[in-house]
Scaffold this motif. Sequence first.
Motif, PDB file in Angstrom:
ATOM      1  N   LYS A 190       0.812  -1.213   0.000  1.00  0.00           N
ATOM      2  CA  LYS A 190       0.000   0.000   0.000  1.00  0.00           C
ATOM      3  C   LYS A 190       0.854   1.274   0.000  1.00  0.00           C
ATOM      4  O   LYS A 190       0.321   2.376   0.169  1.00  0.00           O
ATOM      5  CB  LYS A 190      -0.956  -0.009   1.191  1.00  0.00           C
ATOM      6  CG  LYS A 190      -2.027  -1.092   1.087  1.00  0.00           C
ATOM      7  CD  LYS A 190      -3.140  -0.894   2.088  1.00  0.00           C
ATOM      8  CE  LYS A 190      -4.246  -1.921   1.854  1.00  0.00           C
ATOM      9  NZ  LYS A 190      -5.403  -1.723   2.751  1.00  0.00           N
ATOM     10  N   SER A 191       2.147   1.118  -0.188  1.00  0.00           N
ATOM     11  CA  SER A 191       3.043   2.271  -0.224  1.00  0.00           C
ATOM     12  C   SER A 191       2.879   3.056  -1.522  1.00  0.00           C
ATOM     13  O   SER A 191       2.324   2.557  -2.511  1.00  0.00           O
ATOM     14  CB  SER A 191       4.497   1.819  -0.082  1.00  0.00           C
ATOM     15  OG  SER A 191       4.883   1.041  -1.203  1.00  0.00           O
ATOM     16  N   TYR A 192       3.378   4.279  -1.517  1.00  0.00           N
ATOM     17  CA  TYR A 192       3.326   5.119  -2.718  1.00  0.00           C
ATOM     18  C   TYR A 192       4.097   4.485  -3.873  1.00  0.00           C
ATOM     19  O   TYR A 192       3.615   4.472  -5.017  1.00  0.00           O
ATOM     20  CB  TYR A 192       3.902   6.506  -2.431  1.00  0.00           C
ATOM     21  CG  TYR A 192       4.148   7.316  -3.683  1.00  0.00           C
ATOM     22  CD1 TYR A 192       3.127   8.093  -4.238  1.00  0.00           C
ATOM     23  CD2 TYR A 192       5.382   7.290  -4.328  1.00  0.00           C
ATOM     24  CE1 TYR A 192       3.353   8.823  -5.407  1.00  0.00           C
ATOM     25  CE2 TYR A 192       5.606   8.019  -5.494  1.00  0.00           C
ATOM     26  CZ  TYR A 192       4.587   8.785  -6.022  1.00  0.00           C
ATOM     27  OH  TYR A 192       4.807   9.504  -7.179  1.00  0.00           O
ATOM     28  N   GLU A 269       5.388  10.986   1.192  1.00  0.00           N
ATOM     29  CA  GLU A 269       3.969  10.660   1.261  1.00  0.00           C
ATOM     30  C   GLU A 269       3.664   9.844   2.519  1.00  0.00           C
ATOM     31  O   GLU A 269       2.630  10.025   3.166  1.00  0.00           O
ATOM     32  CB  GLU A 269       3.557   9.878   0.007  1.00  0.00           C
ATOM     33  CG  GLU A 269       2.106   9.435  -0.042  1.00  0.00           C
ATOM     34  CD  GLU A 269       1.130  10.583  -0.295  1.00  0.00           C
ATOM     35  OE1 GLU A 269      -0.083  10.353  -0.162  1.00  0.00           O
ATOM     36  OE2 GLU A 269       1.586  11.700  -0.624  1.00  0.00           O
ATOM     37  N   ALA A 270       4.591   8.946   2.861  1.00  0.00           N
ATOM     38  CA  ALA A 270       4.380   8.068   4.010  1.00  0.00           C
ATOM     39  C   ALA A 270       4.423   8.810   5.339  1.00  0.00           C
ATOM     40  O   ALA A 270       3.880   8.329   6.346  1.00  0.00           O
ATOM     41  CB  ALA A 270       5.411   6.951   4.013  1.00  0.00           C
ATOM     42  N   ARG A 272       2.747  11.255   5.928  1.00  0.00           N
ATOM     43  CA  ARG A 272       1.339  11.590   6.139  1.00  0.00           C
ATOM     44  C   ARG A 272       0.482  10.343   6.368  1.00  0.00           C
ATOM     45  O   ARG A 272      -0.388  10.312   7.226  1.00  0.00           O
ATOM     46  CB  ARG A 272       0.804  12.379   4.931  1.00  0.00           C
ATOM     47  CG  ARG A 272      -0.659  12.803   5.047  1.00  0.00           C
ATOM     48  CD  ARG A 272      -1.097  13.579   3.816  1.00  0.00           C
ATOM     49  NE  ARG A 272      -1.008  12.788   2.603  1.00  0.00           N
ATOM     50  CZ  ARG A 272      -1.967  11.940   2.191  1.00  0.00           C
ATOM     51  NH1 ARG A 272      -3.079  11.792   2.904  1.00  0.00           N
ATOM     52  NH2 ARG A 272      -1.817  11.268   1.066  1.00  0.00           N
ATOM     53  N   THR A 273       0.757   9.289   5.564  1.00  0.00           N
ATOM     54  CA  THR A 273      -0.101   8.108   5.571  1.00  0.00           C
ATOM     55  C   THR A 273       0.409   6.972   6.460  1.00  0.00           C
ATOM     56  O   THR A 273      -0.370   6.096   6.842  1.00  0.00           O
ATOM     57  CB  THR A 273      -0.240   7.550   4.146  1.00  0.00           C
ATOM     58  OG1 THR A 273       1.055   7.094   3.693  1.00  0.00           O
ATOM     59  CG2 THR A 273      -0.762   8.620   3.192  1.00  0.00           C
ATOM     60  N   GLN A 275       2.341   4.754   5.274  1.00  0.00           N
ATOM     61  CA  GLN A 275       2.477   3.625   4.360  1.00  0.00           C
ATOM     62  C   GLN A 275       3.862   3.654   3.677  1.00  0.00           C
ATOM     63  O   GLN A 275       4.006   3.963   2.503  1.00  0.00           O
ATOM     64  CB  GLN A 275       1.359   3.640   3.310  1.00  0.00           C
ATOM     65  CG  GLN A 275      -0.042   3.610   3.868  1.00  0.00           C
ATOM     66  CD  GLN A 275      -0.413   2.261   4.473  1.00  0.00           C
ATOM     67  OE1 GLN A 275       0.374   1.329   4.515  1.00  0.00           O
ATOM     68  NE2 GLN A 275      -1.649   2.151   4.947  1.00  0.00           N
TER      69      GLN A 275
END
Length: 286
Positions: A190-192, A269-270, A272-273, A275
């Motif tokens: 589910k990573s970017y 991105e991770a 924030r998420t 992931q």
Amino acid sequence: MKINNSNFMSEKKVYIKTKDYSISKESFILEYEPSLDMLITTPQPKDISKYYKEESYISHKDESKQFLDKIYFIVKKYTLNKKIKFISQYQNESKTLLDIGTGTGDFLNEAKRKNWTTTGIEINPIARQKAQSKDLEIFKSIEHLGDKKYNLITLWHVLEHLPNLEEQIEKLDNLLEVGGTLIIAVPNYKSYDAKYYKHHWAAFDVPRHLWHFSKNSIKILFKKKGLNIKKITPMYFDSYYVSILSEKYKNGKTNYFNAMYRGWQSNLEARRTGQYSSLIYTLQRG
């Protein structure tokens, strides 16, 4: 027992079609298992050994002259020290460590120098021999351990390789002493970078990777044994290395600038998420 047996009869759907870019070039399908929020490589080979050619599989080497492999070994040396520091917080008086999928034994060798009592499991005969040459206790399979219990069990990018997943989790549970800790590092689909590279994402690594985990997957699978996630730790370097390989699979050549950018963007991105490309799960009972 296979993970997609009668215990998991929920309807599956094809998630993505991909292939083994590194060795066989054969095509595979990743099926989504909704009850576990997990992807399953289909079909799963009966003879997996042919997909681990010694000259091609990096974790069974101690050295290489290829540029990309040199990057791997530089990062490996750095992360070895980080791993030793990481596991030190979970030691008790016994300091007994079992590392499953130990490869050529570098992690165990460093742990032994830090006064851990170490044992390793490595199925590949050549990698196992290299590890044993470092004066380490290495066995071919868990069955050789008997009734021993361990304070700490580690699987660094190994769980995704193991067949009969539920049986393996049962064995891990039986090997863990009361109050012990289980540390598992696996890629995160589910990573970017996984979403960006899609079927070219190198961490799918079919068919060597039989299972593709999310945070939910690990939580659900291990909670059945009373093992709960106590901590999740990012592996920041994985997004860069995986992106380098993914660029090659996607475009037929390595674009280091694009790969570094995508790796950086994945980590950004991770933040924030949560992931990240790969995650370390620390699990304990209760």
